[in-house]
Design an enzyme around this catalytic site. Structure first.
Site, mmCIF file in Angstrom:
data_model
loop_
_atom_site.group_PDB
_atom_site.id
_atom_site.type_symbol
_atom_site.label_atom_id
_atom_site.label_comp_id
_atom_site.label_asym_id
_atom_site.label_seq_id
_atom_site.Cartn_x
_atom_site.Cartn_y
_atom_site.Cartn_z
ATOM 1 N N ARG A 19 -16.398 -9.987 8.799
ATOM 2 C CA ARG A 19 -15.780 -8.901 7.850
ATOM 3 C C ARG A 19 -14.941 -8.097 8.675
ATOM 4 N NH1 ARG A 19 -21.360 -9.695 6.714
ATOM 5 N NH2 ARG A 19 -21.568 -10.238 4.543
ATOM 6 N N LYS A 71 -24.273 -6.601 7.860
ATOM 7 C CA LYS A 71 -24.627 -5.260 7.052
ATOM 8 C C LYS A 71 -26.195 -5.142 7.158
ATOM 9 C CE LYS A 71 -21.533 -5.991 3.162
ATOM 10 N NZ LYS A 71 -21.317 -6.539 1.632
ATOM 11 N N HIS A 96 -10.738 -9.174 3.085
ATOM 12 C CA HIS A 96 -11.817 -9.855 2.563
ATOM 13 C C HIS A 96 -11.199 -11.328 2.214
ATOM 14 C CE1 HIS A 96 -15.771 -10.383 1.412
ATOM 15 N NE2 HIS A 96 -15.326 -10.707 0.044
ATOM 16 N N ARG A 144 -11.299 -13.681 4.930
ATOM 17 C CA ARG A 144 -12.568 -14.285 4.939
ATOM 18 C C ARG A 144 -12.754 -15.632 3.987
ATOM 19 N NH1 ARG A 144 -17.824 -12.657 6.389
ATOM 20 N NH2 ARG A 144 -19.514 -12.918 4.613
ATOM 21 N N HIS A 175 -24.092 -14.756 4.961
ATOM 22 C CA HIS A 175 -24.825 -14.688 3.894
ATOM 23 C C HIS A 175 -26.053 -14.650 3.791
ATOM 24 C CE1 HIS A 175 -20.777 -16.179 1.859
ATOM 25 N NE2 HIS A 175 -20.670 -14.903 2.055
ATOM 26 N N TYR A 192 -17.848 -21.656 -2.362
ATOM 27 C CA TYR A 192 -16.488 -21.995 -1.659
ATOM 28 C C TYR A 192 -16.536 -23.844 -2.041
ATOM 29 C CZ TYR A 192 -16.091 -17.607 0.606
ATOM 30 O OH TYR A 192 -16.016 -16.209 0.791
#
Length: 380
Positions: A216, A240, A320, A323, A346, A355
């Site tokens: 990120r 995060k 993003h 990414r 994730h 994806y």
């Protein structure tokens, strides 16, 4: 996640706003900070609480002059109808007017507000403890009865199409980086060229690190010198929620990083005094680069790159999208979905599975091409 500089700014703003909050909100924020909630997240929550307490005040429900004085009993005795009226207020309030067009909050914005309040009520009714009785402050959580709906998610196939329309393939990645290395500067005025040449290696390195790891933008902005392991081709990042992680990085991206590090202290005086890898000149000294600065130059460079062809209006990409680009190339090259989940950080495999639909879309195109070829052969 915000960059280091932005995190400090959000921390200061959070403390400033807390002065006007009831004691139990301050207690909630302190508790969530211990639980590793970021200052940016909590600042967003406090903004939502300000709306809520101001509404209680405006509607005459709280009966206080300052929202800081809102007693717990107001929250405890709030009716379901009160909560529903507040949700309707969020949905119907005009938040801006542009060209005589009135704009209201999106479903997602309403959901964010209500969920922030739910988090506060959950804390007050399940995690607190009265010093005298040992009981929670109160147990009646009226907001648990309020349902919110985010905008319906796109189908997996549609998400894949949307992602594939705004990513770069391997050839385009190489062409884009080459454009920054030897083409972009010739489209600039002398003054613009001087500014670009000062930051050229830094900007290329940041873009290359995102394209070469799937990290990120905030994770790259927060990198420190000790986070990079050139021998193992890895870097340590903070995800995060403050979770530490280690991810793989392409050799070519690390080579671009080395090019930047060789000129870092020359171009950015004072850079040796900060441990952050990517810096900018700010107030006469080197400071950690902000997420916004990265977003801005990525938009600028990708728009210029995509506008090269005659009559092209171009399309800007965001960090993003880099990414997404990395994830797409991982899948195309036979990468394992579980490893991709870990590489991207994730929380669930379901998030990563979008994806795989990129490959599904390409498979459908291949099948269509085969079908068309067979139809041509059958007619000849």
């Amino acid at each position: 996640m915000a960059s280091p500089r932005e995190s400090l700014l959000h921390e200061k703003r959070l403390e400033t706003h807390l002065v006007d909050m009831p004691d139990y909100v301050i207690e909630y924020v302190r508790s969530k900070k211990r639980a590793k909630y970021s200052a940016s997240t909590l600042l967003g929550y406090v903004h939502e609480y300000m709306k809520f307490f101001n509404w209680l005040q405006h509607e005459g429900i709280s009966g206080v002059d300052c929202i800081k004085d809102t007693p717990l009993s107001i929250l405890e005795n709030l009716t379901k109808k009160n909560a529903e009226f507040y949700k309707e207020y969020l949905e119907e309030e005009i938040i801006s007017v542009e060209n005589d067009v009135k704009k209201k909050r999106s479903e997602n914005a309403v959901a964010r507000n209500i969920n922030a309040i739910k988090s506060l009520f959950n804390y007050l009714t399940t995690e607190t403890e009265n010093e005298e009785t040992g009981e929670c402050y109160f147990y009646r959580n009226v907001f648990s009865k309020i349902k919110v709906h985010k905008k319906d998610e796109d189908s997996a196939n549609r998400r894949a199409k949307k992602i594939s329309s705004v990513i770069l393939n391997n050839q385009e990645i190489n062409e884009f980086l080459q454009y920054l290395r030897s083409g972009y500067e010739y489209s600039l005025s002398p003054r613009q060229r001087n500014a670009f040449l000062r930051d050229k290696e830094r900007d290329i390195s940041i873009i290359s690190m995102m394209l070469g790891s799937g990290a990120r933008v905030s994770e790259v902005a927060s990198l420190t010198i000790k986070d990079i392991n050139f021998h193992k081709r890895q870097m340590d990042i903070i995800r995060k929620g403050g979770k530490a992680d280690t991810v793989e990085v392409l050799v070519s991206s690390l080579d671009d990083l080395k090019d930047y590090l060789r000129i870092r202290e020359v171009r950015y005086p004072g850079a040796k005094d900060t441990s952050y890898v990517f810096v900018s000149k700010y107030g006469g000294s080197a400071k950690p680069i902000s997420v916004r600065a990265i977003q801005d130059f990525v938009t600028k460079y990708t728009l210029a790159f995509n506008s090269q062809e005659e009559f092209s209006t171009g399309q800007a990409l965001s960090p993003h999208k880099f990414r997404h680009t990395f994830a797409s190339e991982w899948i195309k090259n036979g990468g394992n979905l579980i490893l991709l989940r870990d590489q991207l950080g994730h929380n669930s495999i379901e998030t990563t599975e979008k994806y795989t639909n990129l490959s599904s879309v390409e498979s459908k195109k291949v099948m269509s091409d085969i079908e068309n070829a067979r139809n041509v052969d059958s007619k000849s």
